[in-house]
Design a protein around this motif. Structure first.
Motif, mmCIF file in Angstrom:
data_model
loop_
_atom_site.group_PDB
_atom_site.id
_atom_site.type_symbol
_atom_site.label_atom_id
_atom_site.label_comp_id
_atom_site.label_asym_id
_atom_site.label_seq_id
_atom_site.Cartn_x
_atom_site.Cartn_y
_atom_site.Cartn_z
ATOM 1 N N PRO A 1 13.133 -10.934 -7.762
ATOM 2 C CA PRO A 1 13.777 -9.644 -7.498
ATOM 3 C C PRO A 1 14.349 -9.078 -8.787
ATOM 4 N N LEU A 2 14.316 -7.747 -8.912
ATOM 5 C CA LEU A 2 14.859 -7.091 -10.100
ATOM 6 C C LEU A 2 15.592 -5.829 -9.675
ATOM 7 N N SER A 3 16.903 -5.843 -9.823
ATOM 8 C CA SER A 3 17.726 -4.662 -9.579
ATOM 9 C C SER A 3 17.742 -3.809 -10.842
ATOM 10 N N VAL B 1 21.229 -11.434 -12.582
ATOM 11 C CA VAL B 1 19.945 -10.769 -12.390
ATOM 12 C C VAL B 1 18.855 -11.731 -12.856
ATOM 13 N N PRO B 2 18.014 -12.235 -11.946
ATOM 14 C CA PRO B 2 17.032 -13.237 -12.368
ATOM 15 C C PRO B 2 15.770 -12.643 -12.987
ATOM 16 N N ASN C 1 16.352 -13.104 0.232
ATOM 17 C CA ASN C 1 15.974 -14.176 1.150
ATOM 18 C C ASN C 1 14.488 -14.497 1.062
ATOM 19 N N CYS C 2 13.663 -13.460 0.975
ATOM 20 C CA CYS C 2 12.211 -13.675 0.955
ATOM 21 C C CYS C 2 11.784 -14.367 -0.336
ATOM 22 N N HIS C 3 12.406 -14.008 -1.454
ATOM 23 C CA HIS C 3 12.070 -14.671 -2.716
ATOM 24 C C HIS C 3 12.576 -16.109 -2.743
ATOM 25 N N LEU C 4 13.755 -16.334 -2.192
ATOM 26 C CA LEU C 4 14.284 -17.699 -2.164
ATOM 27 C C LEU C 4 13.462 -18.589 -1.222
ATOM 28 N N ALA C 5 13.065 -18.053 -0.094
ATOM 29 C CA ALA C 5 12.326 -18.862 0.870
ATOM 30 C C ALA C 5 10.979 -19.312 0.329
ATOM 31 N N THR D 1 9.879 -7.678 -6.787
ATOM 32 C CA THR D 1 10.475 -6.647 -5.930
ATOM 33 C C THR D 1 11.533 -5.911 -6.742
ATOM 34 N N ILE D 2 11.250 -4.664 -7.077
ATOM 35 C CA ILE D 2 12.187 -3.829 -7.828
ATOM 36 C C ILE D 2 12.924 -2.936 -6.837
#
Length: 876
Positions: A320-322, A152-153, A305-309, A284-285
């Motif tokens: 991103p946060l799950s 989880v980053p 994908n959107c965060h990595l891109a 993005t949660i």
């Protein structure tokens, strides 16, 4: 004596994955004083309504206090020998894959570790899965596909520093209220924008800048459109893309996808994409609306994908946060509690990893393939492949999809063990052996929250009766199965050290999970362990992942995964025209075995319901407060109708908390199809299809009582109150003698009665007294009963001579239904304050009455009251 002179003990709340710190002080009478820990980094003293009511959920009245075998109380020696012998015999006859453990995010990490070690290392099967499979398995799978590990980053501090927070399939205001308060604080201090992506309008939409009410299951199409727009506008981070693989293929898949399936307008989609792209600090949660899907893993990867891109990952205020639903879902992931994982984020199917763990444990055998995931596990129980089953701190007879079939499978299993704190759950009633475990407040160990923070749970209450810690129960069975040395534990600290030492091996393999800095932690240091975010090594404590572009795949790159939108597995049609969404309520938890003990938590929404759109209600002839029969080929339920435009036409929503103990006709997971994500194995709990019809009852009833009732009706729902219990009832068959029915309902054959009855109108009112004290009162009518319920629930145990009127005298205050559970503020109190004191904002109401000032999750309902009161004036 009271506990006022005792010191407070730092511990952790046992509810959601936020992992709030709490300060506990025994009151000297078996209870607790509870407040938020101002120094805990997850909550800084804040608590939600459930956490604030924790003191109301302890005590022994509901507890399982001794082992039981075949329904008879026995001693630990007899019960544990029975468990060890039956499991050993089953394994001997049918092999290790004939047994299974189904465990829970309610376990502490030390408990989880021992269960995983026993099953995978010493029984030699991977048939251990967890109820976390139902809530976050798609996140695990998506993380592993993208990052090479279940990392989880994101962190909670990112919420504080973000300029845009996107909530995807997450009603953060109700399911993670303390994080929502952090978000609102960021909005106030830095102007953080909020976007909610959810088919329903939820409490989290209150004050949001944008609500995208997309069609169920279409999240991939929306985030693919975002990825395509990122590419088309040159918003990708070329430097960060050098640390990734798969970008071109993912963009091609994204551009080929059709965003029209979202049901959103091109204008809405463009506004969202533009806002996301121009805001660098975006978090993005996401939660169950993403995970609980047959395309859940693809949804996760579409977001990642959107965060990595764009390289928006691993840096402050972005990523991103799950957010997880259980207090130790993360700890279970860390010890390999899922059927397809190995301890310390090592890979079960990697022979080097598997061999290293086997050597470390000195285990006689290790499975080389994944075990049965939850849905398949209970199918195997049902068809006889699983012959011995151990269920620990969870209630699958209610919570699993196709719950009726799961209940029948457990009932038919050759040998079922249940470890729990109560003997009266739907699942516990099916057990051959019941084992009394310690509960929160009595447990000692660690949990890991949604942002990788390890916190201590500390025991402050003595274990009641013969209850034992779960790690001790599991270890004793391990010893009785012949593995004395491997399970010779004396304390959770010893287990934690072993777990930490094993993580050093994971670190040597280059894995993310490494807490080897704790491998030599002595008992005193363990006792005083402060919250800390992993990894923790000799040279590192906490910190972020991925900002440096280093990932855990071979070669070190992340993978941007091509995904394509797939609709929900179940299709609507003439027979089942409605799409069923299930979820949680603000004040309840799982199957209410804890929260239902709190009267104030049950006061807000005390009855199961179904939300349906006004157009659908009109076409079906359903009115507000009618009962609705919901059915499909898997099961049926009866629920109270709430007519609201918060759901879209053709969609309905029902909460998942009620059980055979609280409302047997409202077990909503009986209607959820057991269709799963092909990668994660997570069930699709938010997109089953159903038919609705009005439930034509011959009579409706409302009852209040001093003691628990004994309902006998086609529909009933019972909830605890400050003075006893309340119940809603309805039935198809008329009753000839309502006084006799009241005596049976209230278990009071010898009491005196006062009654009013009109058989012609179908109306009856009966009150039973012992002396002058009210035992119970029953109100019956041919339509949903019109009485002042929140007044009547205050009367059991009192003289209550005028109770049959069903309303208070004119001079008696009536606060109305509780809206703010934290502070017990009723709707009528708020309305009166608005009308008589000129309060015109949620903030003014909070300042005057306190409502909405603690966890804040009722603020949207307060705002709705204000809108309702001011709308007529605006229309004039």
């Amino acid at each position: 004596m009271d506990g006022s002179g005792l010191p407070e003990t730092r511990s952790t709340c046992p509810y959601c994955g936020v992992g709030c710190g709490v300060l506990l002080r025994p009151d000297g009478r078996g209870g607790l004083d509870v407040r938020g820990d101002p120094d805990h980094p997850a909550n800084f003293g804040r608590l939600c309504s459930k956490g604030a009511a924790l003191a109301e959920t302890v005590g022994q009245a509901h507890r399982l206090l001794a082992p039981r075998v075949d329904g008879r109380q026995t001693d630990w020696d007899t019960a544990l020998q029975q468990v060890a012998d039956r499991f050993s015999a089953t394994i001997g006859r049918h092999g290790p894959d004939s047994v299974a453990f189904y465990v829970s995010g309610q376990l502490l990490t030390e408990d989880y570790y021992v269960a995983n070690k026993l099953m995978k290392g010493f029984i030699g099967s991977a048939n251990i899965d967890t109820n976390s499979r139902l809530c976050m398995a798609s996140s695990v799978a998506g993380h592993k596909r993208a990052f090479g590990a279940d990392t989880v980053p994101g962190t909670y501090e990112d919420i504080d520093e973000a300029d845009l927070v996107v909530l995807v399939g997450s009603n953060l205001a109700w399911c993670h209220p303390v994080l929502y308060q952090r978000l609102l604080s960021a909005r106030k201090s830095r102007g953080t924008r909020i976007v909610v992506i959810d088919p329903r309008r939820t409490a989290s939409c209150d004050g949001a800048d944008m609500h995208l009410a997309l069609q169920p299951g279409s999240d991939v199409a929306l985030f693919n459109r975002l990825l395509g727009t990122i590419h088309e506008r040159g918003a990708a981070d070329a430097g960060f893309l050098s640390h990734t693989d798969g970008y071109d293929d993912a963009v091609a898949a994204a551009l080929a996808d059709d965003a029209a399936v979202t049901g959103l307008s091109s204008r809405q989609i463009e506004a969202f994409c533009a806002l996301w792209i121009r805001t660098e600090k975006v978090v993005t949660i996401y939660s169950q609306g993403v995970n609980q899907s047959t395309s859940g893993t693809d949804k996760v990867n579409a977001i990642l994908n959107c965060h990595l891109a764009t390289g928006r990952i691993g840096r402050p205020g972005m990523g991103p946060l799950s957010v997880t639903g259980q207090p130790n879902a993360m700890g279970g992931r860390e010890v390999g509690g899922l059927a397809n994982t190995l301890a310390c984020h090592l890979d079960l199917e990697n022979p080097d990893h598997r061999g290293a763990v086997r050597t470390f444990w000195d285990a006689p055998r290790m499975p080389d393939a994944p075990g049965l995931k939850a849905v398949d596990m209970f199918r195997a129980v049902g068809d006889g492949r699983i012959k011995a089953l151990w269920i620990i701190h969870t209630n699958p007879a209610v919570t699993m999809p196709e719950a009726d079939a799961v209940r029948d499978a457990i009932a038919g299993c050759e040998f079922t063990v249940v470890s729990d704190i109560s003997a009266t759950t739907d699942t516990a009633r099916l057990a051959d052996v019941l084992l009394p475990a310690t509960a929160w407040g009595e447990k000692d160990g660690t949990v890991t929250n949604s942002d990788r923070t390890i916190s201590r749970q500390r025991a402050v209450l003595a274990a009641p009766g013969a209850a034992r810690p779960d790690w001790a129960i599991l270890a004793e069975v391990g010893r009785r199965m012949g593995h004395d040395r491997a399970f010779d534990y004396d304390s959770p600290a010893e287990i934690f050290r072993e777990h930490a030492a094993l993580s050093r091996i994971a670190g040597q393999f280059g894995r993310d999970f490494d807490i080897s800095g704790f491998a030599d932690l002595d008992d005193r240091a363990y006792a005083g362990l402060a919250p800390v975010r992993w990894p923790v090594t000799r040279t590192r404590a906490g910190g972020r992942f991925f900002a440096d572009g280093r990932f855990f795949h071979a070669g070190g790159n992340a993978r941007i995964v091509p995904v394509t939108c797939r609709p929900p597995a179940a299709k609507t049609g003439p027979r089942y025209p409605f799409r069923l969404n299930t979820g949680r309520l603000r004040d309840q938890w799982h199957t209410m075995t804890r929260t239902a003990l709190s009267p104030r938590l049950s006061a807000h929404l005390p009855e199961p319901f179904i939300d349906l759109h006004p157009d659908d209600a009109q076409s079906l002839g359903i009115h507000a407060a009618d009962l609705v029969q919901v059915q499909n080929r898997h099961g049926q339920a009866i629920l109270r109708a709430r007519i609201t435009d918060a759901v879209q036409p053709g969609q309905v929503f029902a909460p998942m908390h009620w059980t055979g103990e609280t409302a047997p006709s409202a077990r909503i997971d009986a209607l959820v199809a057991a269709m799963t994500d092909p990668v994660s194995g997570q069930p699709e709990s938010k997109a089953s299809v159903v038919a609705l019809t009005r439930f034509d009852a011959a009579w409706y009833g409302f009852a209040v009582s001093r003691d628990a009732m004994l309902p006998n009706a086609d529909y009933w729902a019972m909830a605890r109150t400050e003075h006893g219990y309340r119940a809603e009832l309805a039935g198809r068959d008329p009753r000839a003698d309502w006084e006799a029915e009241a005596r049976r309902l209230f278990r009071s054959p010898g009491s005196s009665a006062v009654s009013i009855s009109d058989a012609g109108r179908g109306v009856a009112r009966v009150a039973l007294y012992m002396g002058r004290a009210l035992i119970g009162a029953l109100f019956v009518a041919p339509r949903p009963v019109a009485v002042m319920r929140d007044y009547l629930v205050t009367l059991p145990g009192q003289a209550a001579e005028g109770i049959l009127l069903g309303r208070p005298a004119a001079d008696v205050p009536n606060p109305g239904p509780v809206l703010c559970s934290c502070l017990g503020v009723g709707v009528n109190t708020i309305v009166e304050a608005v009308e008589t004191r000129g309060l015109v904002s949620v903030e003014a109401i909070g300042e005057a009455l306190g409502a909405g000032t603690n966890c804040g999750s009722c603020r949207s309902e307060i705002a709705a009251i204000l809108r309702g009161l001011t709308a007529p004036e605006a229309a004039q």
